[in-house]
Design a protein around this motif. Structure first.
Motif, PDB file in Angstrom:
ATOM      1  N   ALA A  80       0.826  -1.201   0.000  1.00  0.00           N
ATOM      2  CA  ALA A  80       0.000   0.000   0.000  1.00  0.00           C
ATOM      3  C   ALA A  80       0.866   1.259   0.000  1.00  0.00           C
ATOM      4  O   ALA A  80       0.636   2.184  -0.789  1.00  0.00           O
ATOM      5  CB  ALA A  80      -0.932  -0.001   1.212  1.00  0.00           C
ATOM      6  N   MET A  81       1.866   1.303   0.867  1.00  0.00           N
ATOM      7  CA  MET A  81       2.683   2.507   1.020  1.00  0.00           C
ATOM      8  C   MET A  81       3.615   2.725  -0.174  1.00  0.00           C
ATOM      9  O   MET A  81       3.840   3.861  -0.582  1.00  0.00           O
ATOM     10  CB  MET A  81       3.507   2.412   2.309  1.00  0.00           C
ATOM     11  N   ARG A  82       4.149   1.649  -0.737  1.00  0.00           N
ATOM     12  CA  ARG A  82       5.193   1.810  -1.740  1.00  0.00           C
ATOM     13  C   ARG A  82       4.695   1.796  -3.177  1.00  0.00           C
ATOM     14  O   ARG A  82       5.433   2.219  -4.065  1.00  0.00           O
ATOM     15  CB  ARG A  82       6.273   0.731  -1.555  1.00  0.00           C
ATOM     16  N   TRP A  83       3.478   1.301  -3.403  1.00  0.00           N
ATOM     17  CA  TRP A  83       3.009   1.307  -4.792  1.00  0.00           C
ATOM     18  C   TRP A  83       1.584   1.829  -4.932  1.00  0.00           C
ATOM     19  O   TRP A  83       1.329   2.715  -5.749  1.00  0.00           O
ATOM     20  CB  TRP A  83       3.095  -0.095  -5.405  1.00  0.00           C
ATOM     21  N   LEU A  84       0.656   1.313  -4.144  1.00  0.00           N
ATOM     22  CA  LEU A  84      -0.747   1.626  -4.391  1.00  0.00           C
ATOM     23  C   LEU A  84      -1.121   3.051  -4.019  1.00  0.00           C
ATOM     24  O   LEU A  84      -1.726   3.773  -4.836  1.00  0.00           O
ATOM     25  CB  LEU A  84      -1.632   0.625  -3.639  1.00  0.00           C
ATOM     26  N   ILE A  85      -0.800   3.480  -2.808  1.00  0.00           N
ATOM     27  CA  ILE A  85      -1.191   4.828  -2.377  1.00  0.00           C
ATOM     28  C   ILE A  85      -0.571   5.916  -3.256  1.00  0.00           C
ATOM     29  O   ILE A  85      -1.266   6.878  -3.625  1.00  0.00           O
ATOM     30  CB  ILE A  85      -0.849   5.038  -0.888  1.00  0.00           C
ATOM     31  N   PRO A  86       0.712   5.820  -3.638  1.00  0.00           N
ATOM     32  CA  PRO A  86       1.271   6.863  -4.512  1.00  0.00           C
ATOM     33  C   PRO A  86       0.555   7.002  -5.860  1.00  0.00           C
ATOM     34  O   PRO A  86       0.679   8.028  -6.523  1.00  0.00           O
ATOM     35  CB  PRO A  86       2.724   6.415  -4.712  1.00  0.00           C
ATOM     36  N   ARG A  87      -0.198   5.983  -6.267  1.00  0.00           N
ATOM     37  CA  ARG A  87      -0.896   6.028  -7.555  1.00  0.00           C
ATOM     38  C   ARG A  87      -2.409   6.183  -7.409  1.00  0.00           C
ATOM     39  O   ARG A  87      -3.115   6.305  -8.407  1.00  0.00           O
ATOM     40  CB  ARG A  87      -0.595   4.737  -8.341  1.00  0.00           C
ATOM     41  N   LEU A  88      -2.872   6.193  -6.181  1.00  0.00           N
ATOM     42  CA  LEU A  88      -4.315   6.168  -5.948  1.00  0.00           C
ATOM     43  C   LEU A  88      -5.008   7.430  -6.438  1.00  0.00           C
ATOM     44  O   LEU A  88      -6.189   7.392  -6.807  1.00  0.00           O
ATOM     45  CB  LEU A  88      -4.606   5.955  -4.464  1.00  0.00           C
ATOM     46  N   SER A  89      -4.301   8.541  -6.462  1.00  0.00           N
ATOM     47  CA  SER A  89      -4.922   9.784  -6.944  1.00  0.00           C
ATOM     48  C   SER A  89      -5.357   9.651  -8.407  1.00  0.00           C
ATOM     49  O   SER A  89      -6.322  10.287  -8.836  1.00  0.00           O
ATOM     50  CB  SER A  89      -3.959  10.968  -6.794  1.00  0.00           C
ATOM     51  N   GLU A  90      -4.660   8.810  -9.172  1.00  0.00           N
ATOM     52  CA  GLU A  90      -5.048   8.591 -10.568  1.00  0.00           C
ATOM     53  C   GLU A  90      -6.421   7.923 -10.633  1.00  0.00           C
ATOM     54  O   GLU A  90      -7.285   8.316 -11.436  1.00  0.00           O
ATOM     55  CB  GLU A  90      -4.007   7.705 -11.267  1.00  0.00           C
ATOM     56  N   PHE A  91      -6.621   6.911  -9.778  1.00  0.00           N
ATOM     57  CA  PHE A  91      -7.930   6.252  -9.745  1.00  0.00           C
ATOM     58  C   PHE A  91      -9.000   7.212  -9.239  1.00  0.00           C
ATOM     59  O   PHE A  91     -10.111   7.250  -9.785  1.00  0.00           O
ATOM     60  CB  PHE A  91      -7.867   5.008  -8.862  1.00  0.00           C
ATOM     61  N   ARG A  92      -8.671   7.975  -8.220  1.00  0.00           N
ATOM     62  CA  ARG A  92      -9.653   8.914  -7.659  1.00  0.00           C
ATOM     63  C   ARG A  92     -10.058   9.968  -8.673  1.00  0.00           C
ATOM     64  O   ARG A  92     -11.204  10.424  -8.687  1.00  0.00           O
ATOM     65  CB  ARG A  92      -9.078   9.576  -6.412  1.00  0.00           C
ATOM     66  N   SER A  93      -9.140  10.377  -9.533  1.00  0.00           N
ATOM     67  CA  SER A  93      -9.484  11.374 -10.556  1.00  0.00           C
ATOM     68  C   SER A  93     -10.438  10.783 -11.580  1.00  0.00           C
ATOM     69  O   SER A  93     -11.270  11.504 -12.149  1.00  0.00           O
ATOM     70  CB  SER A  93      -8.216  11.886 -11.237  1.00  0.00           C
ATOM     71  N   GLU A  94     -10.338   9.457 -11.808  1.00  0.00           N
ATOM     72  CA  GLU A  94     -11.234   8.795 -12.749  1.00  0.00           C
ATOM     73  C   GLU A  94     -12.583   8.450 -12.108  1.00  0.00           C
ATOM     74  O   GLU A  94     -13.618   8.483 -12.784  1.00  0.00           O
ATOM     75  CB  GLU A  94     -10.589   7.505 -13.277  1.00  0.00           C
ATOM     76  N   GLU A  95     -12.554   8.102 -10.813  1.00  0.00           N
ATOM     77  CA  GLU A  95     -13.765   7.659 -10.114  1.00  0.00           C
ATOM     78  C   GLU A  95     -13.887   8.393  -8.782  1.00  0.00           C
ATOM     79  O   GLU A  95     -13.751   7.811  -7.700  1.00  0.00           O
ATOM     80  CB  GLU A  95     -13.707   6.138  -9.876  1.00  0.00           C
ATOM     81  N   PRO A  96     -14.165   9.680  -8.806  1.00  0.00           N
ATOM     82  CA  PRO A  96     -14.187  10.462  -7.557  1.00  0.00           C
ATOM     83  C   PRO A  96     -15.304  10.077  -6.602  1.00  0.00           C
ATOM     84  O   PRO A  96     -15.239  10.425  -5.413  1.00  0.00           O
ATOM     85  CB  PRO A  96     -14.359  11.908  -8.060  1.00  0.00           C
ATOM     86  N   ASP A  97     -16.330   9.383  -7.075  1.00  0.00           N
ATOM     87  CA  ASP A  97     -17.465   9.041  -6.211  1.00  0.00           C
ATOM     88  C   ASP A  97     -17.291   7.720  -5.468  1.00  0.00           C
ATOM     89  O   ASP A  97     -18.144   7.351  -4.653  1.00  0.00           O
ATOM     90  CB  ASP A  97     -18.753   8.987  -7.040  1.00  0.00           C
TER      91      ASP A  97
END
Length: 305
Positions: free
Chosen positions: A104-121
């Motif tokens: 989570a800390m080293r790969w997923l969380i640093p990229r999560l903003s990309e998913f959130r920008s696509e699916e903010p809800d």
């Protein structure tokens, strides 16, 4: 017309088969162990087959029982998920991901903003996962390192768990070939003692004995390497961002398969849920993107010694 025999008995059998005892099933179903036993016995009579072998202090599934339980549990999981989906407020869209802390800390969380920008809800919730944690009843999906064998779950590969030593540039400057490695400087991970031997064997350096500081998790070992404590065995994708930023370097070009991969795990019915489907599309795409190239590599792999 559906032929469903004795739903209470089916529910009692599934719970007993999954938990391994009538007592545990009774606690889950809020009835006595004796009531669970009676319902299972009635079900066996109606089906005309034995589902359990009753042994001293334990239940053993028969071949018919194993086949029945392997089909029933996903059905009940899907029913519970569907019920939660139908009864949840329309405005609440939650995705629960079981994932280890380091991933989570080293790969997923640093990229999560990309998913959130696509699916903010979609509200993303992390819960503790990792190799030793069973797949949770409330998980939308999980991410685990393994060989791909998780009965009852779909396992889609994300990354190969390739191994390569990493360290800070200052230490890398003194490493011209793998034979320059010294046992006391090799940082170890407690739950993956095989990593260094796998890589050293591939480099034909089996006489080197890793005996540097030992940490419980990869994340701790990689932080120690970033602080200049020694050389850690890096595993993809944990090291990708540090290599790209130059915080760590890979002194040698030799990258060795660990024999395991990272997988996205989920129950088959989750593909019908739009929020999970969106996350699955995103993470499969993100995982397929090539790792950014390191800012600088120091040293090289020498011929086998």
């Amino acid at each position: 017309m559906r032929r469903l025999l004795f739903l209470n008995g089916i529910k009692a059998f599934e719970a007993a088969a999954r938990t391994g005892s009538f007592a545990a099933a009774g606690l889950e179903l809020s009835v006595s162990a004796a009531a669970v036993s009676r319902m299972v016995h009635l079900l066996e009579e109606r089906l005309g087959v034995a589902l359990f072998e009753r042994k001293a202090n334990r239940l053993v599934l028969t071949q018919a029982g194993r086949a029945y339980q392997s089909g029933l549990t996903p059905i009940f999981d899907a029913l519970a998920s569907l019920t939660a989906q139908v009864t949840a407020p329309a405005s609440v869209r939650v995705l629960t991901i079981g994932v280890g802390h380091t991933f989570a800390m080293r790969w997923l969380i640093p990229r999560l903003s990309e998913f959130r920008s696509e699916e903010p809800d979609i509200e993303v919730r992390f819960t503790t996962g990792g190799a030793s944690v069973p797949f949770g009843e409330d998980w939308s999906c999980g991410i685990k390192l393994g060989t791909g064998d998780w009965p009852g779950l779909v396992a889609e590969p994300l990354f190969a768990g390739d191994l390569t030593p990493v360290c800070v540039p200052r230490l890398a400057s003194g490493l011209k070939r793998p034979a320059d490695l010294k046992g006391p400087s090799l940082i170890r991970v407690e739950h993956s003692p095989e990593d260094w031997p796998i890589w050293l064997k591939a480099a034909n350096l089996t006489r080197i004995n890793p005996r540097g500081p030992e940490f419980q998790f990869y994340g701790q070992a990689l932080q120690a390497a970033a602080d200049g404590l020694g050389i850690a065995m890096g595993i993809r994708p944990y090291i990708d961002d540090d290599l790209a930023a130059g915080r760590l370097v890979a002194p040698f070009d030799l990258s060795v398969p660990k024999g395991m991969r990272w997988y996205l795990l989920y129950r088959s019915f989750q593909t019908e849920h739009r929020d999970f489907a969106a996350f699955r599309r995103w993470i499969m795409r993100a995982a397929s993107e090539p790792a950014a190239r390191p800012v600088k590599r120091t040293g090289r792999v020498a011929a086998r010694n």
